[in-house]
Design an enzyme around this catalytic site. Structure first.
Site, PDB file in Angstrom:
ATOM      1  N   GLU A 199       1.236  -0.533  -5.069  1.00  0.00           N
ATOM      2  CA  GLU A 199       0.082   0.374  -5.191  1.00  0.00           C
ATOM      3  C   GLU A 199       0.672   1.753  -5.492  1.00  0.00           C
ATOM      4  O   GLU A 199       1.050   2.489  -4.596  1.00  0.00           O
ATOM      5  CB  GLU A 199      -0.725   0.370  -3.890  1.00  0.00           C
ATOM      6  CG  GLU A 199      -2.013   1.186  -3.961  1.00  0.00           C
ATOM      7  CD  GLU A 199      -1.795   2.666  -3.682  1.00  0.00           C
ATOM      8  OE1 GLU A 199      -1.879   3.477  -4.640  1.00  0.00           O
ATOM      9  OE2 GLU A 199      -1.547   3.017  -2.524  1.00  0.00           O
TER      10      GLU A 199
ATOM     11  N   ASP B 112       0.832  -1.199   0.000  1.00  0.00           N
ATOM     12  CA  ASP B 112       0.000   0.000   0.000  1.00  0.00           C
ATOM     13  C   ASP B 112       0.872   1.257   0.000  1.00  0.00           C
ATOM     14  O   ASP B 112       1.920   1.295   0.646  1.00  0.00           O
ATOM     15  CB  ASP B 112      -0.896  -0.051   1.242  1.00  0.00           C
ATOM     16  CG  ASP B 112      -1.665   1.231   1.451  1.00  0.00           C
ATOM     17  OD1 ASP B 112      -2.396   1.631   0.539  1.00  0.00           O
ATOM     18  OD2 ASP B 112      -1.520   1.831   2.532  1.00  0.00           O
TER      19      ASP B 112
ATOM     20  N   ASP C  17     -10.960   2.427  -2.502  1.00  0.00           N
ATOM     21  CA  ASP C  17     -11.047   3.873  -2.290  1.00  0.00           C
ATOM     22  C   ASP C  17     -11.937   4.576  -3.308  1.00  0.00           C
ATOM     23  O   ASP C  17     -12.212   5.768  -3.159  1.00  0.00           O
ATOM     24  CB  ASP C  17      -9.651   4.510  -2.333  1.00  0.00           C
ATOM     25  CG  ASP C  17      -8.871   4.299  -1.049  1.00  0.00           C
ATOM     26  OD1 ASP C  17      -9.509   4.117   0.004  1.00  0.00           O
ATOM     27  OD2 ASP C  17      -7.631   4.322  -1.094  1.00  0.00           O
TER      28      ASP C  17
END
Length: 464
Positions: A312, A265, A364
């Site tokens: 990511e 992430d 998200d």
């Protein structure tokens, strides 16, 4: 669910982080980088094994929104009863749990976690920065005294971790037996109110009173015009470097014992991260600082070998981030929703390279249907032309097909898009606090109609 995935031809299942969450439910603000989330323990499996009474069998109800405080109260009561029952019945699992707890892979983080969690309960769930100063500052005598007094409570939390990892290993084995790989997720940061920060303050940028000097976030971007002030404490990277990045190597190893591939992430923070003074109320006034770069990954690979990772790399990505990802030789991410508005945007499927993973949306984003219904008119018109439909329900399927037809090495889409759901099924809205992470799929989601349609797309695009 795994049978449904196999029948449709899906071979990857991406999951959110599995760490223990607070009442806000965010898996990206976990209370531990190593522990599992006890709220995910299945009552039905415990009942089936005689580890919980029949009264727990029907506790899983059909609700569309998770109530985290209520679930936490119920699950912890269930775990306490399960621990008492296992000891009363002299279950062989008690001895197995004891052996598991002593294993070198578990013991260091598990001891920190069980003490942290028992202390949280002891102090009325207050953050560790609100605990009595000797405990907050980890005075040895004070810790030993309370640890002894809280031995029973620690045993329940230790039992809960054993059950979590035992059940999860069954899930992973079931996925593997069906040819399905699990793509996990490692949040870049941990919560300030976590066992990691409390037990290892030297690894974070804290002052003498162990309060954050600077905190995490990102500058203004597509998701939030004022940026996002996440508030996690930032790492003391020189301290990690001096330790040979041991904590990070142990963390990556622990994650890869649970999944087959691991998404990192906020990958851009490994090249450079946004630093916000703890006194700032928003993320607007911050500055870029250099991340650990290749030194971190060289240390991880030296300890673990070339582990399977995904970057990511969404948001404000600079050349140094691209260079780091390419040097590592790991795939990045593209999201079709970000592509509309200009003809050759890198997020449009016809622009994808083979070394990326293509998404219709992430956790998200709004759902694809929800995004289309509320998108600015120019983006909606571009999407209509690109996907060949104005039907909001059909847009989800056309987006899935477009990503599948791309050159992306992997195509992934949220279950909300497979079900063509609208904004009410959105999981998270970045920059907001309330109402996130609560959506639940209906129990009858895995119907034959969606399976047949998805199977057709997978076969026609040769992704089977």
């Amino acid at each position: 669910m795994l049978d449904w995935l196999r029948e449709t031809g899906v071979r990857y299942w991406q999951i959110l982080p599995l760490g223990p969450v607070g009442d806000g439910g965010s898996p990206y603000d976990a209370r531990s980088a190593f522990a599992g989330n006890p709220l995910l323990i299945s009552p039905a499996l415990l009942v089936a094994e005689g580890l919980a009474g029949d009264e727990w069998r029907g506790r899983t109800v059909e609700v569309s929104r998770v109530d985290y405080p209520a679930v936490r109260e119920e699950r912890m009561a269930m775990l306490a009863e399960s621990w008492r029952r296992a000891n009363r019945d002299k279950s062989t699992l008690v001895a197995e749990a004891a052996r598991w707890s002593r294993d070198d892979e578990q013991r260091p983080w598990l001891e920190d976690w069980t003490l942290f969690r028992a202390l949280k309960d002891h102090f009325g769930d207050a953050t560790w920065q609100e605990w009595e100063r000797p405990i907050r500052m980890r005075d040895t005598n004070a810790l030993e005294k309370l640890s002894s007094e809280l031995a029973d409570e620690r045993a329940v939390h230790r039992w809960g971790q054993f059950l979590f990892f035992r059940q999860w290993s069954r899930v992973r084995d079931a996925a593997s037996a069906r040819g399905i790989r699990i793509l996990g997720d490692a949040p870049i940061y941990v919560s300030l109110d976590s066992a990691d920060v409390w037990a290892h303050p030297e690894l974070f940028q804290l002052n003498a009173e162990r309060r954050p000097v600077v905190v995490s976030g990102v500058p203004p971007d597509y998701f939030a015009k004022h940026g996002q002030r996440w508030g996690n404490p930032l790492y003391d990277w020189p301290a990690h470097h001096r330790s040979g990045y041991r904590w990070w190597a142990e963390r990556i190893a622990a994650n890869l014992r649970m999944v087959d591939v691991l998404r990192l992430d906020h990958f851009r923070a490994f090249a450079g991260y946004w630093e916000i003074q703890a006194s700032e109320p928003t993320a607007v006034n911050g500055r870029w600082r250099d991340g650990p770069g290749m030194a971190l990954f060289d240390a991880i690979f030296a300890k673990l070998g070339r582990v399977p990772l995904v970057a990511e790399d969404l948001g404000l990505i600079t050349p140094d981030v691209h260079a780091l990802r390419r040097r590592l030789g790991i795939p990045g991410m593209k999201v079709i929703q970000f592509g509309f508005g200009e003809p050759d945007n890198e997020h449009l499927p016809h622009m994808y390279a083979a070394d990326v993973i293509g998404y219709t949306a992430t956790h998200d984003n709004d759902t694809t249907r929800g995004w289309f219904e509320s998108a600015p008119s120019d983006q909606r018109e571009h999407a209509t032309s690109y996907l060949g439909t104005r039907d909001p329900v059909e847009v989800s399927w056309r987006a899935i097909e477009a990503v599948c037809r791309s050159r992306a090495g992997l195509a992934i889409f949220p279950i909300q898009d497979v079900l063509s759901l609208g904004s009410s099924a959105r999981l998270n809205t970045p920059g907001t606090v309330e109402g996130n992470w609560r959506w639940r799929a209906p129990s009858n989601w895995a119907g034959p109609s969606a399976a047949a349609k998805l199977r057709s797309i997978i076969e026609n695009t040769r992704r089977a």
